[in-house]
Design a protein around this motif. Structure first.
Motif, PDB file in Angstrom:
ATOM      1  N   LEU A   7       0.783  -1.237  -0.034  1.00 10.45           N
ATOM      2  CA  LEU A   7       0.061   0.179   0.062  1.00 10.45           C
ATOM      3  C   LEU A   7       0.952   1.210   0.105  1.00 10.45           C
ATOM      4  O   LEU A   7       0.559   2.275  -0.684  1.00 10.45           O
ATOM      5  CB  LEU A   7      -0.838  -0.132   1.250  1.00 10.45           C
ATOM      6  CG  LEU A   7      -2.219  -0.595   1.005  1.00 10.45           C
ATOM      7  CD1 LEU A   7      -3.196  -0.547   2.592  1.00 10.45           C
ATOM      8  CD2 LEU A   7      -3.042  -0.242  -0.056  1.00 10.45           C
ATOM      9  N   ILE A   8       1.926   1.187   0.770  1.00  8.37           N
ATOM     10  CA  ILE A   8       2.805   2.306   0.770  1.00  8.37           C
ATOM     11  C   ILE A   8       3.466   2.641  -0.626  1.00  8.37           C
ATOM     12  O   ILE A   8       3.506   3.768  -1.139  1.00  8.37           O
ATOM     13  CB  ILE A   8       4.089   2.258   1.904  1.00  8.37           C
ATOM     14  CG1 ILE A   8       3.404   2.024   3.327  1.00  8.37           C
ATOM     15  CG2 ILE A   8       5.050   3.212   1.816  1.00  8.37           C
ATOM     16  CD1 ILE A   8       4.381   1.663   4.292  1.00  8.37           C
ATOM     17  N   GLN A   9       3.641   1.591  -1.214  1.00  3.75           N
ATOM     18  CA  GLN A   9       4.676   1.728  -2.303  1.00  3.75           C
ATOM     19  C   GLN A   9       3.502   2.010  -3.506  1.00  3.75           C
ATOM     20  O   GLN A   9       3.782   3.014  -4.561  1.00  3.75           O
ATOM     21  CB  GLN A   9       5.125   0.444  -2.761  1.00  3.75           C
ATOM     22  CG  GLN A   9       6.172  -0.349  -1.845  1.00  3.75           C
ATOM     23  CD  GLN A   9       7.164   0.917  -1.425  1.00  3.75           C
ATOM     24  OE1 GLN A   9       8.024   1.505  -2.470  1.00  3.75           O
ATOM     25  NE2 GLN A   9       7.565   1.127  -0.286  1.00  3.75           N
ATOM     26  N   GLU A  10       2.281   1.407  -3.643  1.00  3.34           N
ATOM     27  CA  GLU A  10       1.330   1.565  -4.756  1.00  3.34           C
ATOM     28  C   GLU A  10       0.609   2.612  -4.620  1.00  3.34           C
ATOM     29  O   GLU A  10      -0.100   3.512  -5.635  1.00  3.34           O
ATOM     30  CB  GLU A  10       0.479   0.235  -4.903  1.00  3.34           C
ATOM     31  CG  GLU A  10       1.295  -0.980  -5.187  1.00  3.34           C
ATOM     32  CD  GLU A  10       0.808  -2.230  -5.277  1.00  3.34           C
ATOM     33  OE1 GLU A  10      -0.539  -2.344  -4.882  1.00  3.34           O
ATOM     34  OE2 GLU A  10       1.470  -3.232  -5.172  1.00  3.34           O
ATOM     35  N   LYS A  13       2.851   6.306  -1.756  1.00  4.75           N
ATOM     36  CA  LYS A  13       3.805   7.267  -2.175  1.00  4.75           C
ATOM     37  C   LYS A  13       3.558   7.928  -3.615  1.00  4.75           C
ATOM     38  O   LYS A  13       4.122   9.149  -3.924  1.00  4.75           O
ATOM     39  CB  LYS A  13       5.110   6.387  -2.568  1.00  4.75           C
ATOM     40  CG  LYS A  13       5.826   5.995  -1.237  1.00  4.75           C
ATOM     41  CD  LYS A  13       7.294   5.356  -1.261  1.00  4.75           C
ATOM     42  CE  LYS A  13       7.823   5.035  -0.315  1.00  4.75           C
ATOM     43  NZ  LYS A  13       9.291   4.228  -0.244  1.00  4.75           N
ATOM     44  N   PRO A  14       2.802   7.345  -4.530  1.00  2.00           N
ATOM     45  CA  PRO A  14       2.338   8.110  -5.636  1.00  2.00           C
ATOM     46  C   PRO A  14       1.387   9.251  -5.452  1.00  2.00           C
ATOM     47  O   PRO A  14       1.117  10.019  -6.311  1.00  2.00           O
ATOM     48  CB  PRO A  14       1.587   6.987  -6.563  1.00  2.00           C
ATOM     49  CG  PRO A  14       2.130   5.721  -6.103  1.00  2.00           C
ATOM     50  CD  PRO A  14       2.452   5.923  -4.506  1.00  2.00           C
ATOM     51  N   GLY A  15       0.969   9.257  -4.095  1.00  2.00           N
ATOM     52  CA  GLY A  15      -0.051  10.313  -3.520  1.00  2.00           C
ATOM     53  C   GLY A  15      -1.443  10.103  -3.949  1.00  2.00           C
ATOM     54  O   GLY A  15      -2.306  11.113  -4.105  1.00  2.00           O
ATOM     55  N   LEU A  16      -1.834   8.739  -3.911  1.00  2.00           N
ATOM     56  CA  LEU A  16      -3.109   8.274  -4.304  1.00  2.00           C
ATOM     57  C   LEU A  16      -4.085   7.907  -2.875  1.00  2.00           C
ATOM     58  O   LEU A  16      -5.114   7.792  -3.121  1.00  2.00           O
ATOM     59  CB  LEU A  16      -3.080   6.945  -5.352  1.00  2.00           C
ATOM     60  CG  LEU A  16      -2.152   7.286  -6.575  1.00  2.00           C
ATOM     61  CD1 LEU A  16      -2.520   5.900  -7.182  1.00  2.00           C
ATOM     62  CD2 LEU A  16      -2.967   8.249  -7.161  1.00  2.00           C
TER      63      LEU A  16
END
Length: 376
Positions: A7-10, A13-16
Motif C-alpha cells: 500500500l505504501i509503494q502503490e 508514495k504516488p499520492g493516491l
C-alpha cells in the motif's frame, strides 16, 4: 499476498491515498496494533513487528480494485453511477433541523428518526470545534446529532486524540471511520455512518470480507463529493480575493455547482469549483465517485433549490428508511413541481458524476505516462 508495505509503494508514495483511514481502522479494531495515522492523517506503521501480513488492509483500500466485483454484486451496483432506485428532492419537516442544516437537513432528520424509533444507538458524524475546525463524533443523543448538523468548509478529523494536532492542518476531510473505535468502547452494534464516497467504499469492502468493525454499521449515508480541500490561511485569503468578501462577514458556506459563500447581510458570492482546484487534495483528482455509489442513501445539494436536498435511494434498506420517515420527519418537494425538477436534478447528478469519472481517468492516464519513480 500484498500487505501494507505494498500500500505504501502503490498508493501512498504516488499520492493516491485518500486518508479514509480504513486500513488503520481494521488493524486497530482487530487489536493488531501494527498501524496508526501520522499527524497529517496518513496511515503508517506503528509497530511493524506486530504486522502479521494478513493483506486485509490492502484489500479494503478504495484505490485497490481487488474486491471491486464482489462489492458491486453485494450492493447491486449498475452503470453509470451505481444503483438508483429513486432520486427525489426533500427536506426536514422540523424547522429547527432546517435552521441548523446547510441544504434541507434530510440527513439530520433521518438520523433523528432512526434514533426515535430505536433503530440506531448512535451515529458517526462530525461537529464544529472552531471556526475552521471540525472533529469526528459518535453522537449518541438527539441533541448531539442536531449539534452536528450543517456543512462547514473546514476540518473534519480522524482520531479524536489527534484532533488538536490536525486542527492546524485545516483540511475539509477526515477519516471519520476511525471513530469506530469509540463504537467498540461503548459496545454499540447499531450505528449509522455519514461519510464521503471513499469512506463508504472501504466500509463496504470490509463488509464483503466480513471483518470488524464493518458489522456495527447498519446504515451507510453517503455525501456527494467534488473533492476535499486544504483550507489554510493562504487558501482562505485567496478565496477572499477571488470572491471579494471577508470571512468576518460570512454566515454560511455551501457547495453545489459552485462554492456558495452566504454573507450575513443576505448577499451571496458564487465561486466556480474549477477556480478552487488550487486547494484540492492531490489524491482527489484520481477518485471517480461523486455520489457515494455504494451507500444506502446518497445526499447532496446539486440539482435542488436552496433549502432542499437531492437524495438518491440506492438499496431496499435506504428506501425503507425514507418511506418510514416521510410525512412525519421528511417532506418531498411539491408533487407537480417535483415531476419537473427530478429529471433536471438527475441530469445534473449524472453530468457531474461523468465529469469526475472523466477527470479521474485522465489523471490516471497521465500518472501512467509519467511512470512514477518510487523512492525507497
Amino acid at each position: 499476498m500484498k500487505t501494507f508495505f505494498h500500500l505504501i509503494q502503490e498508493v501512498q508514495k504516488p499520492g493516491l491515498c485518500h486518508h479514509c483511514g480504513g486500513c488503520v481502522t481494521f488493524c486497530t479494531a482487530i487489536n493488531y496494533g501494527a498501524l496508526e495515522l501520522d499527524p497529517e492523517g496518513r496511515p503508517r506503521y506503528k509497530d511493524i513487528e506486530k504486522c502479521i501480513e494478513c493483506g486485509i488492509c490492502h484489500a479494503i483500500c478504495p484505490e485497490v480494485g481487488e474486491l471491486d466485483e464482489e462489492m458491486k454484486r453485494m450492493t447491486a451496483w449498475s452503470a453509470p453511477i451505481g444503483r438508483m432506485m429513486e432520486l427525489t428532492v426533500a427536506r426536514a419537516q422540523n424547522p429547527e433541523v432546517r435552521a441548523h442544516a446547510t441544504d434541507g437537513g434530510v440527513i439530520t432528520a433521518l438520523l433523528l428518526h432512526l434514533m426515535d424509533i430505536g433503530r440506531i444507538d448512535g451515529a458517526i458524524v462530525s461537529r464544529k470545534m472552531g471556526r475552521f475546525s471540525r472533529a469526528p463524533w459518535l453522537a449518541i443523543t438527539k441533541d448531539e446529532i442536531l449539534e452536528a448538523a450543517g456543512f462547514h468548509f473546514d476540518t473534519m478529523h480522524g482520531m479524536t486524540h489527534f484532533s488538536k494536532v490536525y486542527s492546524s492542518l485545516e483540511s475539509t476531510f477526515s477519516p471519520s471511520i476511525m471513530e469506530l473505535g469509540e463504537v467498540a468502547k461503548k459496545h454499540l452494534n447499531r450505528v449509522a455512518f455519514v461519510g464521503t464516497p471513499c469512506q463508504i467504499n472501504t466500509l463496504r469492502r470490509m463488509e464483503v470480507l466480513g471483518v470488524v468493525p464493518a458489522g456495527t454499521i447498519q446504515y451507510h449515508f453517503g455525501l456527494f463529493c467534488t473533492g476535499n480541500f486544504h483550507f489554510g490561511p493562504e487558501q482562505r485569503q485567496k478565496l477572499e480575493e477571488i470572491g471579494k468578501f471577508s470571512w468576518d462577514d460570512v454566515a454560511k458556506v455551501n457547495v453545489k455547482e459552485d462554492l456558495m459563500i452566504h454573507l450575513k447581510g443576505g448577499e451571496m458570492r458564487l465561486i466556480p469549483l474549477d477556480e478552487i482546484n488550487f486547494m484540492k487534495r492531490y489524491a482527489c483528482r484520481y477518485c471517480d465517485d461523486y455520489t457515494a455509489e455504494y451507500a444506502d442513501l446518497s445526499f447532496g445539494g446539486i440539482g435542488s433549490p436552496e433549502g432542499w436536498t437531492t437524495v438518491i435511494v440506492r438499496t431496499p434498506l435506504g428506501r425503507a428508511i425514507m418511506a418510514d420517515a416521510k410525512e412525519a420527519d421528511i417532506e418531498e418537494y411539491e408533487r407537480e413541481a417535483r415531476a419537473q425538477l427530478v429529471p433536471e436534478a438527475t441530469a445534473k447528478v449524472l453530468k457531474w458524476s461523468a465529469m469526475k469519472k472523466e477527470n479521474a481517468e485522465r489523471s490516471h492516464r497521465e500518472l501512467e505516462r509519467k511512470s512514477v519513480r518510487i523512492k525507497s
